[in-house]
Design an enzyme around this catalytic site. Structure first.
Site, PDB file in Angstrom:
ATOM      1  N   TRP A 161       1.120  -1.159  -0.151  1.00  0.00           N
ATOM      2  CA  TRP A 161      -0.143   0.034   0.083  1.00  0.00           C
ATOM      3  C   TRP A 161       0.996   1.337  -0.016  1.00  0.00           C
ATOM      4  CZ3 TRP A 161      -0.812  -4.350   2.873  1.00  0.00           C
ATOM      5  CH2 TRP A 161      -2.166  -5.072   2.626  1.00  0.00           C
ATOM      6  N   HIS A 182      -7.159   1.407   2.363  1.00  0.00           N
ATOM      7  CA  HIS A 182      -8.297   0.591   2.058  1.00  0.00           C
ATOM      8  C   HIS A 182      -9.292   0.709   3.242  1.00  0.00           C
ATOM      9  CE1 HIS A 182      -5.451  -2.589   4.449  1.00  0.00           C
ATOM     10  NE2 HIS A 182      -5.462  -1.579   5.196  1.00  0.00           N
ATOM     11  N   ARG A 208      -4.364   6.516  -2.330  1.00  0.00           N
ATOM     12  CA  ARG A 208      -3.017   6.017  -2.277  1.00  0.00           C
ATOM     13  C   ARG A 208      -2.237   6.708  -3.037  1.00  0.00           C
ATOM     14  NH1 ARG A 208      -3.977  -0.540  -3.193  1.00  0.00           N
ATOM     15  NH2 ARG A 208      -5.570  -0.909  -1.326  1.00  0.00           N
ATOM     16  N   GLN A 222     -13.688   1.589  -2.113  1.00  0.00           N
ATOM     17  CA  GLN A 222     -13.667  -0.117  -1.848  1.00  0.00           C
ATOM     18  C   GLN A 222     -14.915  -0.316  -1.341  1.00  0.00           C
ATOM     19  OE1 GLN A 222     -10.241  -1.176   0.189  1.00  0.00           O
ATOM     20  NE2 GLN A 222      -9.049  -1.444  -1.584  1.00  0.00           N
ATOM     21  N   VAL A 265      -5.883 -11.990   6.883  1.00  0.00           N
ATOM     22  CA  VAL A 265      -6.640 -13.246   6.598  1.00  0.00           C
ATOM     23  C   VAL A 265      -5.624 -14.472   6.604  1.00  0.00           C
ATOM     24  CG1 VAL A 265      -8.770 -12.235   5.505  1.00  0.00           C
ATOM     25  CG2 VAL A 265      -6.666 -12.670   4.001  1.00  0.00           C
ATOM     26  N   ALA A 321     -13.502 -12.113   5.609  1.00  0.00           N
ATOM     27  CA  ALA A 321     -13.629 -10.805   5.289  1.00  0.00           C
ATOM     28  C   ALA A 321     -13.197 -10.853   3.694  1.00  0.00           C
ATOM     29  CB  ALA A 321     -12.445 -10.052   6.007  1.00  0.00           C
TER      30      ALA A 321
END
Ligand code: DAH
Length: 353
Positions: A161, A182, A208, A222, A265, A321
């Site tokens: 990122w 995000h 970004r 997003q 995740v 997620a």
């Protein structure tokens, strides 16, 4: 003058006036004619004035005749004026200045921006599966945007990122604030503020530090999703996202999950749908670049470290997620080839949706 003479004069006046009127073909000529015969010193006006000294009997006869002439001239005048007006209209129409057969000018109608439309469509799909829509701050702490999502300082995953930092330095000389890269930090805010079961959807703006090109913007949207409960498995993730893909891209969509890495995740996946443009054939297709598949989002089972970080018991609760770029979904769905179009404010583009 005798009554006969007077009547003959009137007759001649009438004949002459009507002849003159016929020869008057412009607005100005007609006006001159009106002044000459019916104006204050006009010929007919003088005849009418000349009636006063006549004997009553004579005045009755000549007066009646004069009034008839007056009515006739007035009628002629009105007719001549009408004829001139319609001739002028006719001329204008022939020059094309007025086309009475043209439809009226349409009043421009506003409509929703394509990004708003796609956000609503994405939200509606998940709301139909029991998700609740929430929003969060666009200026975020490093703590929520990275740390709590298992992206520690100096970890190479931060390179995923490119961040716009807010110009604010804390006591340690660090810059702890940023424009969120995000919508994932809302996973943490949500879990900190509620207990499971959780099913939330987070649409929102992200930022970004990007060099802009056809697929990258420094500002974009997003949509994040989070479900946490007892007994949630990867099957729930797949079923939910499969249903979403079919709602947005058609009932015959196939989906593909492949392993991917996101620190928050475990396991992480990248989800793709079979290309709706070439029906998965691939060969020569511009939409899927010949692969037959289109990647639409990142997803995964919430990392137990993230659950523990907000004080959840990770042996009791599990969750999944996911996160997707809204413009990317719109680009795929509507065949838009350049993400910069979303911000150009070009009505020729916006008017198509
Ligand atoms: N936040 C990720 C990004 O911006 C996208 C994402 C991937 C979100 C996987 C998730 C997820 O919730 O599980 O690139």
């Amino acid at each position: 003058m005798t009554t006969d003479n007077l009547l003959r004069n009137l007759e001649e006046l009438q004949a002459k006036a009507l002849d003159d009127l016929k020869a008057s073909s412009s607005q100005e000529a007609v006006e001159q004619w009106r002044v000459a015969y019916m104006g204050r010193r006009g010929e007919l006006t003088q005849v009418l004035r000349g009636l006063a000294p006549l004997a009553p009997e004579e005045r009755r006869i000549v007066g009646a005749a004069a009034n008839k002439v007056k009515a006739l001239l007035e009628e002629g005048l009105a007719g001549a004026e009408d004829a001139i007006k319609s001739a002028a209209l006719q001329a204008m129409a022939e020059q094309g200045r007025i086309d009475v057969t043209l439809p009226g000018r349409p009043v421009p109608l506003g409509r929703l921006h394509p990004t708003t439309q796609i956000l609503r469509e994405i939200c509606a799909a998940f709301v139909s599966m029991g998700f609740q829509v929430v929003e969060g701050p666009e200026v975020e702490w490093d703590h929520y945007n990275f740390e709590m999502l298992n992206i520690p300082k100096d970890h190479p995953a931060r390179d995923m990122w490119d961040t716009l930092w807010v110009d604010h330095v804390d006591e340690q000389g660090e810059r702890p604030m940023l424009l969120r890269t995000h919508t994932s930090p809302m996973q943490i805010h949500t879990m900190e503020n509620t207990e499971p079961p959780i099913r939330v959807l987070v649409p929102g703006k992200c930022y970004r530090y990007e060099a802009t090109d056809a697929t990258h913007e420094s500002q974009f949207y997003q949509v994040e999703g989070l479900a946490v409960d007892e007994g949630i498995t990867f099957a729930d993730l797949k079923g939910t996202l499969y249903e979403f893909a079919r709602l947005l891209f058609g009932a015959d969509r196939k989906v593909r999950f492949r392993v991917d890495y996101f620190p928050f995740v475990e396991p992480g996946a990248e989800m793709a749908i079979d290309c709706f443009a070439c029906k998965g054939e691939g060969v020569g297709c511009r939409v899927c670049k010949g692969t037959g598949w289109i990647e639409i989002m990142g997803a995964g089972m919430v990392n137990p470290k993230v659950l523990e970080g907000v004080g959840y018991d990770s042996s009791k609760y599990t969750g999944f997620a996911f996160g997707m770029g809204a413009e990317r979904i719109a680009m795929l769905k509507y065949g838009i080839e350049d993400i910069r179009l979303f911000h150009n404010n070009d009505l020729r583009f916006l008017g198509q949706f």
